[in-house]
Design a protein around this motif. Structure first.
Motif, PDB file in Angstrom:
ATOM      1  N   ALA A   1       0.861  -1.187   0.000  1.00  0.00           N
ATOM      2  CA  ALA A   1       0.000   0.000   0.000  1.00  0.00           C
ATOM      3  C   ALA A   1       0.896   1.234   0.000  1.00  0.00           C
ATOM      4  N   PRO A   2       0.499   2.275  -0.714  1.00  0.00           N
ATOM      5  CA  PRO A   2       1.342   3.478  -0.754  1.00  0.00           C
ATOM      6  C   PRO A   2       1.367   4.172   0.611  1.00  0.00           C
ATOM      7  N   PHE A   3       2.463   4.829   0.878  1.00  0.00           N
ATOM      8  CA  PHE A   3       2.591   5.608   2.094  1.00  0.00           C
ATOM      9  C   PHE A   3       1.984   6.986   1.848  1.00  0.00           C
ATOM     10  N   SER A   4       1.307   7.525   2.848  1.00  0.00           N
ATOM     11  CA  SER A   4       0.769   8.878   2.709  1.00  0.00           C
ATOM     12  C   SER A   4       1.911   9.889   2.819  1.00  0.00           C
ATOM     13  N   ASP A   5       1.703  11.050   2.218  1.00  0.00           N
ATOM     14  CA  ASP A   5       2.709  12.107   2.303  1.00  0.00           C
ATOM     15  C   ASP A   5       2.957  12.507   3.754  1.00  0.00           C
ATOM     16  N   ALA A   6       1.910  12.539   4.559  1.00  0.00           N
ATOM     17  CA  ALA A   6       2.057  12.911   5.971  1.00  0.00           C
ATOM     18  C   ALA A   6       2.880  11.874   6.727  1.00  0.00           C
ATOM     19  N   ALA A   7       2.667  10.600   6.427  1.00  0.00           N
ATOM     20  CA  ALA A   7       3.424   9.541   7.098  1.00  0.00           C
ATOM     21  C   ALA A   7       4.896   9.613   6.714  1.00  0.00           C
ATOM     22  N   ILE A   8       5.157   9.838   5.443  1.00  0.00           N
ATOM     23  CA  ILE A   8       6.537   9.942   4.975  1.00  0.00           C
ATOM     24  C   ILE A   8       7.230  11.138   5.632  1.00  0.00           C
ATOM     25  N   ALA A   9       6.540  12.270   5.706  1.00  0.00           N
ATOM     26  CA  ALA A   9       7.106  13.468   6.326  1.00  0.00           C
ATOM     27  C   ALA A   9       7.387  13.248   7.806  1.00  0.00           C
ATOM     28  N   ALA A  10       6.492  12.537   8.489  1.00  0.00           N
ATOM     29  CA  ALA A  10       6.688  12.270   9.921  1.00  0.00           C
ATOM     30  C   ALA A  10       7.910  11.405  10.155  1.00  0.00           C
ATOM     31  N   VAL A  11       8.080  10.381   9.346  1.00  0.00           N
ATOM     32  CA  VAL A  11       9.242   9.508   9.495  1.00  0.00           C
ATOM     33  C   VAL A  11      10.529  10.278   9.195  1.00  0.00           C
TER      34      VAL A  11
END
Length: 103
Positions: free
Chosen positions: A60-70
């Motif tokens: 499943a694709p990662f959300s932009d918010a999740a990527i930014a948080a990591v």
């Protein structure tokens, strides 16, 4: 020394996080043990940010918010670790060795 593209990209995340906190007094006068404890706290934040990946469906694709948080939390961990190394005097020695080794 030629830096890997991933190292350069990650260093840019680190620098962005440091600049966001430029209003703070800095770490130069901090005790290394207190900075090291902050590494552990920041690592907990990174663990929390990555926990969402454990429950997502495979591929499943990662959300932009999740990527930014990591990215933010990983940079925070790295910055705190860099501060420990700096306060302990480890960075100049490493930089001198890298310069001596050449590209």
């Amino acid at each position: 020394m030629k830096l890997r593209p991933e190292v350069v990209a990650f260093a840019q995340f680190m620098e962005r996080e440091l600049r966001i906190n430029d209003h703070r007094p800095g770490w130069k006068g901090d005790l290394s043990i207190l900075l090291a404890r902050r590494v552990v706290v920041e690592a907990g934040d990174l663990l929390a940010a990555t926990s969402m990946y454990a429950t997502r469906p495979k591929n499943a694709p990662f959300s932009d918010a999740a990527i930014a948080a990591v990215a933010k939390e990983a940079a925070d961990v790295a910055n705190m670790a860099m501060m420990v190394a700096d306060v302990c005097g480890a960075l100049p020695a490493v930089a001198d060795e890298a310069d001596a080794a050449g590209p």
